[in-house]
Motif scaffolding. Structure first.
Motif, PDB file in Angstrom:
ATOM      1  N   ASP A   1       0.836  -1.203   0.000  1.00  0.00           N
ATOM      2  CA  ASP A   1       0.000   0.000   0.000  1.00  0.00           C
ATOM      3  C   ASP A   1       0.869   1.251   0.000  1.00  0.00           C
ATOM      4  O   ASP A   1       0.831   2.070   0.930  1.00  0.00           O
ATOM      5  CB  ASP A   1      -0.948  -0.017   1.205  1.00  0.00           C
ATOM      6  CG  ASP A   1      -1.973  -1.126   1.115  1.00  0.00           C
ATOM      7  OD1 ASP A   1      -2.165  -1.670   0.014  1.00  0.00           O
ATOM      8  OD2 ASP A   1      -2.574  -1.467   2.154  1.00  0.00           O
ATOM      9  N   TYR A   2       1.666   1.381  -1.046  1.00  0.00           N
ATOM     10  CA  TYR A   2       2.529   2.547  -1.212  1.00  0.00           C
ATOM     11  C   TYR A   2       2.223   3.197  -2.559  1.00  0.00           C
ATOM     12  O   TYR A   2       1.891   2.505  -3.525  1.00  0.00           O
ATOM     13  CB  TYR A   2       4.010   2.142  -1.164  1.00  0.00           C
ATOM     14  CG  TYR A   2       4.533   1.855   0.226  1.00  0.00           C
ATOM     15  CD1 TYR A   2       5.342   2.775   0.888  1.00  0.00           C
ATOM     16  CD2 TYR A   2       4.239   0.656   0.883  1.00  0.00           C
ATOM     17  CE1 TYR A   2       5.843   2.519   2.160  1.00  0.00           C
ATOM     18  CE2 TYR A   2       4.730   0.391   2.153  1.00  0.00           C
ATOM     19  CZ  TYR A   2       5.531   1.328   2.786  1.00  0.00           C
ATOM     20  OH  TYR A   2       6.020   1.068   4.042  1.00  0.00           O
ATOM     21  N   LYS A   3       2.378   4.512  -2.615  1.00  0.00           N
ATOM     22  CA  LYS A   3       2.078   5.227  -3.848  1.00  0.00           C
ATOM     23  C   LYS A   3       2.987   4.795  -4.998  1.00  0.00           C
ATOM     24  O   LYS A   3       2.593   4.866  -6.156  1.00  0.00           O
ATOM     25  CB  LYS A   3       2.205   6.734  -3.622  1.00  0.00           C
ATOM     26  CG  LYS A   3       1.128   7.316  -2.721  1.00  0.00           C
ATOM     27  CD  LYS A   3       1.289   8.823  -2.580  1.00  0.00           C
ATOM     28  CE  LYS A   3       0.188   9.416  -1.699  1.00  0.00           C
ATOM     29  NZ  LYS A   3       0.334  10.887  -1.543  1.00  0.00           N
ATOM     30  N   PHE A   4       4.197   4.370  -4.677  1.00  0.00           N
ATOM     31  CA  PHE A   4       5.137   4.011  -5.733  1.00  0.00           C
ATOM     32  C   PHE A   4       5.028   2.548  -6.155  1.00  0.00           C
ATOM     33  O   PHE A   4       5.808   2.078  -6.991  1.00  0.00           O
ATOM     34  CB  PHE A   4       6.585   4.329  -5.320  1.00  0.00           C
ATOM     35  CG  PHE A   4       7.028   3.676  -4.028  1.00  0.00           C
ATOM     36  CD1 PHE A   4       7.511   2.386  -4.010  1.00  0.00           C
ATOM     37  CD2 PHE A   4       6.968   4.387  -2.834  1.00  0.00           C
ATOM     38  CE1 PHE A   4       7.925   1.789  -2.837  1.00  0.00           C
ATOM     39  CE2 PHE A   4       7.383   3.802  -1.645  1.00  0.00           C
ATOM     40  CZ  PHE A   4       7.864   2.503  -1.643  1.00  0.00           C
ATOM     41  N   VAL A   5       4.081   1.795  -5.591  1.00  0.00           N
ATOM     42  CA  VAL A   5       3.851   0.400  -5.983  1.00  0.00           C
ATOM     43  C   VAL A   5       2.477   0.298  -6.638  1.00  0.00           C
ATOM     44  O   VAL A   5       1.458   0.609  -6.018  1.00  0.00           O
ATOM     45  CB  VAL A   5       3.923  -0.553  -4.776  1.00  0.00           C
ATOM     46  CG1 VAL A   5       3.649  -1.994  -5.228  1.00  0.00           C
ATOM     47  CG2 VAL A   5       5.274  -0.470  -4.088  1.00  0.00           C
ATOM     48  N   SER A   6       2.455  -0.120  -7.901  1.00  0.00           N
ATOM     49  CA  SER A   6       1.171  -0.348  -8.566  1.00  0.00           C
ATOM     50  C   SER A   6       0.850  -1.833  -8.543  1.00  0.00           C
ATOM     51  O   SER A   6       1.736  -2.681  -8.643  1.00  0.00           O
ATOM     52  CB  SER A   6       1.200   0.170 -10.010  1.00  0.00           C
ATOM     53  OG  SER A   6       2.113  -0.576 -10.795  1.00  0.00           O
ATOM     54  N   LYS A   7      -0.440  -2.145  -8.368  1.00  0.00           N
ATOM     55  CA  LYS A   7      -0.889  -3.533  -8.266  1.00  0.00           C
ATOM     56  C   LYS A   7      -1.911  -3.801  -9.359  1.00  0.00           C
ATOM     57  O   LYS A   7      -2.828  -3.011  -9.569  1.00  0.00           O
ATOM     58  CB  LYS A   7      -1.512  -3.790  -6.893  1.00  0.00           C
ATOM     59  CG  LYS A   7      -0.556  -3.624  -5.734  1.00  0.00           C
ATOM     60  CD  LYS A   7      -1.261  -3.725  -4.397  1.00  0.00           C
ATOM     61  CE  LYS A   7      -2.043  -2.452  -4.097  1.00  0.00           C
ATOM     62  NZ  LYS A   7      -2.591  -2.450  -2.714  1.00  0.00           N
ATOM     63  N   HIS A   8      -1.746  -4.919 -10.052  1.00  0.00           N
ATOM     64  CA  HIS A   8      -2.670  -5.287 -11.120  1.00  0.00           C
ATOM     65  C   HIS A   8      -3.034  -6.759 -10.971  1.00  0.00           C
ATOM     66  O   HIS A   8      -2.172  -7.613 -10.772  1.00  0.00           O
ATOM     67  CB  HIS A   8      -2.037  -5.046 -12.492  1.00  0.00           C
ATOM     68  CG  HIS A   8      -1.761  -3.601 -12.783  1.00  0.00           C
ATOM     69  ND1 HIS A   8      -2.668  -2.777 -13.405  1.00  0.00           N
ATOM     70  CD2 HIS A   8      -0.685  -2.835 -12.504  1.00  0.00           C
ATOM     71  CE1 HIS A   8      -2.152  -1.562 -13.518  1.00  0.00           C
ATOM     72  NE2 HIS A   8      -0.949  -1.568 -12.975  1.00  0.00           N
TER      73      HIS A   8
END
Length: 472
Positions: free
Chosen positions: A405-412
């Motif tokens: 849950d960090y702004k620099f980690v995207s999850k798909h």
């Protein structure tokens, strides 16, 4: 009439449970038949071997005996024996003598051998001598004569064995291994893992413990867990199948750096990645995420994938990316009935792209493994400060539910994805292609050097089976 010690008892087999009770209905023994290992009969005596699960998730073997007239004992034996189908009777055992602290053979002889002999399992034991030998063995091994495969070692030995088995099944079914769009045929032959490695992540996911005796007892019980794998292709060639973690970028570089220090043994995984982290490298890429079809979409849940090969000492602004929606072509329009959303692309500078074949879901405030999910979670780490990155990886290491849950980690949540290296140069020498710079993938602890600027990853649901049970 049966006798349990000095007491006269009645025995019933009902709803998968064997119950031994007195005439006053005092229950002396109640055992699920699925927890029984074997039944042994002698004149007038029947002995039941079964497993008992403790609070710490380990299994212990227990026995009890009944006495009765010969005919009553014979009838009970036949009834029980008919319900104990599915236990393995013939196994191929592959031992890595160099796994972990080089204790593979010792673990097998001290713990596994006597239990297999007790249950009358026929064994073909092979001690491996080199990397990828299990894959070579399974190319031509007669799989029809065994009920399963057992590895004695760490996660690496399992992954080699899994790759060999999956490739063999595709070979037997005439599936093109090098076609990255191909749907593979699942293996019906289960694999059991007796832990003797330095990490033993899969066994902990399965059983909730690294206890070798527990692992052997799970194998003997014969229960199965289906698990997903992912394939990774580049340049129209299969590079490997992954059972745990597939990491491009930072974790690929970490594994490559660790390979330079093999003389350090397992301790290199605790030390070398620190240096890799300090010299982390940015990669200019385009990532294309393949969406799920409507039927594949799972219910909403927080999913978590464990990254392995992180240093034990770890205490861990998203770059602006250009998101693109692919222009719809006529072929796209034809696919819209099965695909619920457009393909999504991200382009920019990143540190890592990671995906995990075995996922974790939050349950009652803790993380539990999930082996047969409908989707693959992909985590892309974008440009960020070193301190923020270390903070995020620390939470990954400690299995915190909010570790992504960090702004620099995207999850798909996807069925697959494609990574394209931008501005990379390919050199051609004769029929061989090489990238001018080095790019690495960490595939379950194996370091793969890319020779092509594009690689494809695809999820294969329930492609393999484990001997074992969930650790919930």
């Amino acid at each position: 009439m049966f006798h349990f010690g000095h007491k006269s008892v009645d025995v019933s087999l009902c709803d998968g449970v064997m119950t031994v009770a007195t005439s006053e209905n005092d229950i002396l023994v109640s055992i699920e038949i699925r927890r029984m290992l074997k039944v042994n009969i002698t004149c007038g005596n029947l002995t039941v071997y079964y497993v008992e699960k403790k609070k710490n998730k380990t299994l212990n073997m227990r026995t009890f005996s009944l006495e009765a007239d010969f005919e009553d004992i014979q009838k009970l034996y036949r009834d029980l024996d008919s319900k104990l189908k599915g236990r393995p009777k013939s196994l191929l055992v592959l031992i890595n003598p160099n796994a972990g602290k080089k204790k593979g053979i010792k673990v097998y002889k001290k713990i596994a051998d006597s239990l297999f002999q007790l249950c009358g399992v026929k064994l073909d034991i092979i001690v491996t001598n080199r990397q990828n030998e299990p894959t070579e063995i399974l190319k031509s091994y007669d799989l029809s004569k065994i009920d399963g495969i057992v590895t004695v070692g760490g996660d690496g030995l399992y992954c080699e064995c899994m790759n060999g088995l999956v490739k063999r099944v595709q070979q037997d079914n005439k599936i093109q291994l090098d076609n990255h769009n191909a749907d593979i045929v699942s293996s019906a032959l289960p694999i059991g893992i007796i832990p003797a490695g330095s990490g033993d992540v899969i066994v902990q996911y399965l059983h909730g413990t690294r206890c070798a005796r527990t692992a052997v007892l799970h194998i003997l019980l014969g229960s199965h867990v289906d698990s997903n794998i992912v394939s990774v292709h580049a340049g129209r060639h299969l590079l490997s199948y992954s059972a745990l973690v597939l990491g491009f970028g930072l974790f690929g570089n970490m594994m490559h750096d660790c390979e330079k220090f093999r003389w350090m043994g397992p301790s290199r995984y605790n030390i070398i990645p620190l240096g890799s982290m300090l010299k982390r490298r940015e990669f200019n890429v385009e990532v294309e995420y393949n969406p799920l079809t409507q039927n594949e979409k799972p219910k909403t849940a927080r999913l978590y994938g464990r990254q392995i090969s992180l240093p034990n000492g770890f205490l861990s602004q998203r770059s602006k990316l250009q998101r693109k929606q692919r222009t719809k072509s006529s072929s796209d329009l034809q696919k819209e009935s099965s695909v619920n959303e457009d393909l999504v692309k991200e382009e920019g500078r990143i540190y890592a792209v990671d995906s995990h074949a075995i996922m974790m879901k939050e349950k009652s405030g803790r993380m539990t493994p999930h082996f047969g999910q409908n989707s693959l979670m992909v985590y892309t780490t974008h440009k960020c400060t070193l301190s923020d990155h270390v903070s995020q990886l620390t939470k990954v290491k400690n299995e915190k539910p909010d570790c992504y849950d960090y702004k620099f980690v995207s999850k798909h949540e996807v069925s697959g994805y494609k990574v394209k290296l931008l501005n990379s140069t390919v050199n051609t020498v004769g029929n061989n292609k090489e990238l001018q710079k080095d790019y690495y993938i960490n595939c379950d602890g194996e370091c793969i050097r890319l020779k092509e600027p594009v690689f494809n990853v695809k999820l294969h649901r329930n492609a393999v089976k484990f001997f074992g049970d969930f650790a919930d």
